[in-house]
Write a protein that holds these residues in place. Structure first.
Motif, PDB file in Angstrom:
ATOM      1  N   PRO A 170       0.831  -1.216   0.000  1.00 47.76           N
ATOM      2  CA  PRO A 170       0.000   0.000   0.000  1.00 47.76           C
ATOM      3  C   PRO A 170       0.859   1.258   0.000  1.00 47.76           C
ATOM      4  N   ASN A 172       5.123   2.434   2.462  1.00 41.92           N
ATOM      5  CA  ASN A 172       4.963   1.166   3.161  1.00 41.92           C
ATOM      6  C   ASN A 172       5.997   0.142   2.696  1.00 41.92           C
ATOM      7  N   GLY A 186      -4.308   8.234  -4.020  1.00 42.59           N
ATOM      8  CA  GLY A 186      -5.353   7.876  -3.072  1.00 42.59           C
ATOM      9  C   GLY A 186      -5.656   6.387  -3.018  1.00 42.59           C
ATOM     10  N   TRP A 187      -5.191   5.660  -4.028  1.00 44.37           N
ATOM     11  CA  TRP A 187      -5.475   4.220  -4.073  1.00 44.37           C
ATOM     12  C   TRP A 187      -4.431   3.418  -3.309  1.00 44.37           C
ATOM     13  N   ARG A 188      -3.377   4.047  -2.882  1.00 40.74           N
ATOM     14  CA  ARG A 188      -2.328   3.450  -2.050  1.00 40.74           C
ATOM     15  C   ARG A 188      -1.744   2.170  -2.652  1.00 40.74           C
ATOM     16  N   TYR A 208      -4.469  11.767  -1.751  1.00 42.83           N
ATOM     17  CA  TYR A 208      -4.368  11.339  -0.366  1.00 42.83           C
ATOM     18  C   TYR A 208      -5.475  11.978   0.476  1.00 42.83           C
ATOM     19  N   VAL A 218       2.352   4.221   6.136  1.00 44.76           N
ATOM     20  CA  VAL A 218       1.311   4.067   5.109  1.00 44.76           C
ATOM     21  C   VAL A 218       0.788   5.382   4.543  1.00 44.76           C
ATOM     22  N   ILE A 219       1.172   6.514   5.091  1.00 42.89           N
ATOM     23  CA  ILE A 219       0.584   7.830   4.824  1.00 42.89           C
ATOM     24  C   ILE A 219      -0.880   7.832   5.275  1.00 42.89           C
ATOM     25  N   CYS A 220      -1.763   7.151   4.513  1.00 48.25           N
ATOM     26  CA  CYS A 220      -3.175   7.100   4.915  1.00 48.25           C
ATOM     27  C   CYS A 220      -3.783   5.836   4.338  1.00 48.25           C
ATOM     28  N   ALA A 221      -4.957   5.481   4.811  1.00 52.22           N
ATOM     29  CA  ALA A 221      -5.708   4.374   4.221  1.00 52.22           C
ATOM     30  C   ALA A 221      -6.239   4.818   2.856  1.00 52.22           C
ATOM     31  N   SER A 222      -6.569   3.861   2.016  1.00 52.47           N
ATOM     32  CA  SER A 222      -7.051   4.147   0.666  1.00 52.47           C
ATOM     33  C   SER A 222      -8.251   5.100   0.681  1.00 52.47           C
TER      34      SER A 222
END
Lengths: 365, 365
Positions: A95, A99, A229-231, B61, B253-257
C-alpha cells in the motif's frame, strides 16, 4: 513508549499545511506549491471497475504479496520498460512506496543500524530510521560522497529521481554504488517513486536487480499514474528475502487494497503512454515556473515535479513568500539542507506557475 | 538483516493454504474452513461509488488519520453503538486492524518489551512482538490469569471477541484489567476486530476509553461489514499519543485508501443493521456446524465466526481431516495452544457445514 519516538520530527508538510489552512480559513487565496502531488487525473476504466464491484473477490483479501496476475503483468511491464530480468515472485505489491520502504526497514534494520542518506533527504526516510532506533549518516547526493562515506554504514538509501531536488543519480553510478556495497556486505535501497517521471531518459535499477542480492528497489503508483489515493506501490528484492518480507507484510498490512490492485490491472497497459502525457505536461509546467527565473542549468529539474531553488535563508524566504504573497513552498531545512526551497509544480497550471515564478524570483533578489 | 526475523514463524495460514491449493490442483474438492473470512457481500452503494470515481479528491491522499468526515461519522456511530465518549480526533483510520496494531507496537514497544498475550493467541500479534524484538509472555484467556501475570510485563494484548476461540472477555473484567494496568503503568490493547459480531450482547472497550490513557482499542471493517479487500480498520487512543501515532502512520502508510474510506462513508449508516443480518446468518451456520456434535456449552461460540473444538493431538487431527476427508481446519498449536482446532464457519453455507460437522465429530471419537 518507544524511546525513540520523541526524537522523530513531525513531517514538515503538516506544519506548513496547517499554516496554509489557517490563511485560507481567514479568507485568503493561497497558491499551494508544497505537495508532492501530480494532479493529472488517471484515465481509469471506470466502467470495468464498476463491473468488478459486483464480484465477490473484490471484497476479499488478495495473497499478501498481491494478486498473482498483477505481479505477472507488472513483471512484463518492468521488463518492457526497464529490461527487468527478475520474476513476478520477486515483486511485492504494497500500500504505497512508503509502506514498501517501512516494511523493508523492519526486515533489514537493527537498533543502531547506520543508514547513509544523501542530502537533501526525503524526510519520511530519516524519520523511519530515527523511529526504528537507527542512526542517520548524511552525505552529498553525489557518487563520490556516497562511496567515500559508505564504509561506516550498514544500509544506503538513494532516492532517484530525487524528492525534493528533482535530480537524477547517473545509472552507471548507481550500479557502481550497488557493486561496491555488495563487496562491503551492505544493502542498497533505491527509491524510484518518480521512475516514470524522467523527462529525458528511461532508467530503473530494476534493470540490474537480478544480479545483486543486496539491492532493493521501491516504487509507487502515486505519482506517474497518478493513483495516490489508491495506495499502491511495490518493492522488488532477491528471492532469499521473500519469506521474511511476507512475514512483515502479513503483520503490518496483510495486503494492498484489492479494488486498488484491480484498478491498476485495468490501466497497466496504458501506463507508459500515460506517463509520456504527464511528462509533457510537467515539462510545460516546469518551463512556465522558471521562465522569469535566472537559474543555473544544473538546477533545472530533469525528473519528478520539484524545483529545488537556491535562496538565502530558506526558512525566512518560505515564511515571507507565504505571508506576503500567499504562495506556499517548503524550506530546504526540512529536507536536511539549508539554502534551498522545494517548489512543487505537479498540480498547478502554467499561467499560475509563470506568475508565481516571477514573484519568487523578485523575492530572491 | 533484523536479528529477530529468523525467529518469527511464517503465518500458519500460508502453509495450510498451500496444502489445500496442492490438493485442489490435483483435482480434489476441498472444503476450506481455515480462513477468518466472513463471506457475506456488503450492500455497498455501487452507484454512489461510481460517481465518486469522477471526483478528483478520490485519487488524492486523505489526511494521514483519515477523512475528517469519516472520523466524525465514526465517532457518532461508536457513540450510538457503544457509548463512545471520545472525540473524532482520537480515531485513526488505518489500512486494516493489523496495521493499526502494528503501528501501535512501533509507537509503544522497545527491544525487550514484555507483551502479555492470553492463549490461544492471534498469531500476527505474537509475530509482531517477535519481529520487533519484544518478548511474548503467555497466560490463559481468563481474568485471574491476566491479572496475576501482569506485573512482570509492559503491555497486555487482549483479543475479544477472540480469534481463534470465538470467546468473549467479560466487560467488567476488561475494565478491571485496564484499571489495574493503569495503576501499574502498563498499556492495554483491546483488539475488537469482531466487535460487531457478538451474537448476544453489545460491548466495546470504546465505552471506557476516554477514562484511560493507557487503553488502546483496535478495530476492523473486514469482518462485520465485510470489506476485507478494502483494507480499513482503526485505532482509538488518548490525545497525548496522537502526534506520535501520526508520525508512524506518515512513514508507514501515509493514509488508508481514499476510495475505501469513501465507500465506507456511503454505508456507515447501515453498518449496525448489516451486522445484525450477518450475525443471524452466522448463528445459523454455527448451529448447523455443531448440530451433530457433542460439545460442552462453554465451547459454543458467542461471537466472531470460529468454533474452537477440543480434539486429541490437534496437528494429526487437522492433517487427517484434510488428507482423508478434504476438509481444511487449523490446528490449535498454530495459535499457541494444543488440543484444539479452529473451524471457521464464516464463509460456508449451512448444508455443507452440517455435513462437515458430522464428519469432524466422527473423527473425534
Amino acid at each position: 513508549m518507544n524511546r525513540y519516538m520523541e526524537r522523530v520530527e513531525s513531517p514538515a508538510i503538516v506544519e506548513i499545511k496547517n499554516r496554509i489552512k489557517a490563511k485560507e480559513e481567514s479568507g485568503e487565496n493561497v497558491l499551494d506549491l508544497t505537495q508532492a502531488v501530480v494532479d493529472i487525473l488517471p484515465k481509469l476504466h471506470y466502467d470495468k471497475l464498476s463491473e468488478h464491484l459486483g464480484d465477490r473477490q473484490t471484497h476479499l483479501y488478495t495473497p499478501d504479496a498481491g494478486k498473482n496476475e498483477l505481479r505477472s503483468q507488472l513483471s512484463l511491464f518492468f521488463r518492457k520498460q526497464w529490461d527487468y530480468r527478475g520474476k513476478p515472485e520477486n515483486i511485492f505489491i504494497t500500500p504505497g512506496a512508503n509502506n514498501a520502504y517501512f516494511s523493508l526497514m523492519i526486515m533489514l534494520m537493527n537498533t543502531g543500524s547506520r543508514m547513509l542518506i544523501p542530502l537533501p533527504y526525503y524526510f519520511n526516510h530519516s524519520m523511519t530510521v530515527d523511529m526504528l532506533g537507527g542512526e542517520n549518516v548524511f552525505c552529498d547526493f553525489t557518487y563520490d560522497s556516497i562511496i567515500s562515506n559508505m564504509a561506516d554504514t550498514d544500509i544506503i538509501t538513494i532516492v532517484s529521481p530525487n524528492n525534493p531536488s528533482g535530480k537524477i543519480m547517473d545509472s552507471s553510478h548507481i550500479e557502481s554504488i550497488v557493486r561496491e556495497a555488495a563487496g562491503q556486505g551492505k544493502y542498497v535501497i533505491i527509491d524510484e517513486t518518480y521512475a516514470l517521471l524522467r523527462y529525458g531518459d528511461n532508467y530503473s535499477a530494476l534493470s540490474i536487480i537480478e544480479r545483486y542480492k543486496n539491492l532493493f528497489v521501491v516504487g509507487s503508483f502515486s505519482k506517474s499514474v497518478p493513483m495516490a489515493g489508491w495506495r499502491l506501490g511495490y518493492s522488488v528484492m532477491h528471492q532469499s528475502f521473500a519469506e521474511h518480507f511476507l512475514k512483515v507484510m502479513d503483520c503490518n498490512v496483510i495486503c494492498a487494497s484489492t479494488v486498488s490492485q484491480i484498478a491498476l490491472l485495468d490501466i497497466l497497459s496504458a501506463l507508459d503512454k500515460n506517463a509520456e502525457r504527464i511528462n509533457q505536461i510537467l515539462i510545460e509546467r516546469r518551463d512556465a515556473l522558471i521562465e522569469h527565473m535566472d537559474i543555473e542549468e544544473s538546477h533545472i529539474p530533469e525528473a519528478a515535479c520539484f524545483l529545488w531553488l537556491p535562496v538565502d535563508n530558506d526558512r525566512e524566504f518560505a515564511d515571507r513568500l507565504l505571508d506576503s504573497h500567499s504562495i506556499g513552498v517548503i524550506a530546504g531545512s526540512y529536507f536536511g539542507k539549508e539554502g534551498f526551497v522545494r517548489i512543487s509544480y505537479g498540480s498547478t497550471d502554467t499561467d499560475e506557475l509563470r506568475s508565481a515564478g516571477r514573484i519568487i524570483e523578485g523575492l530572491r533578489n
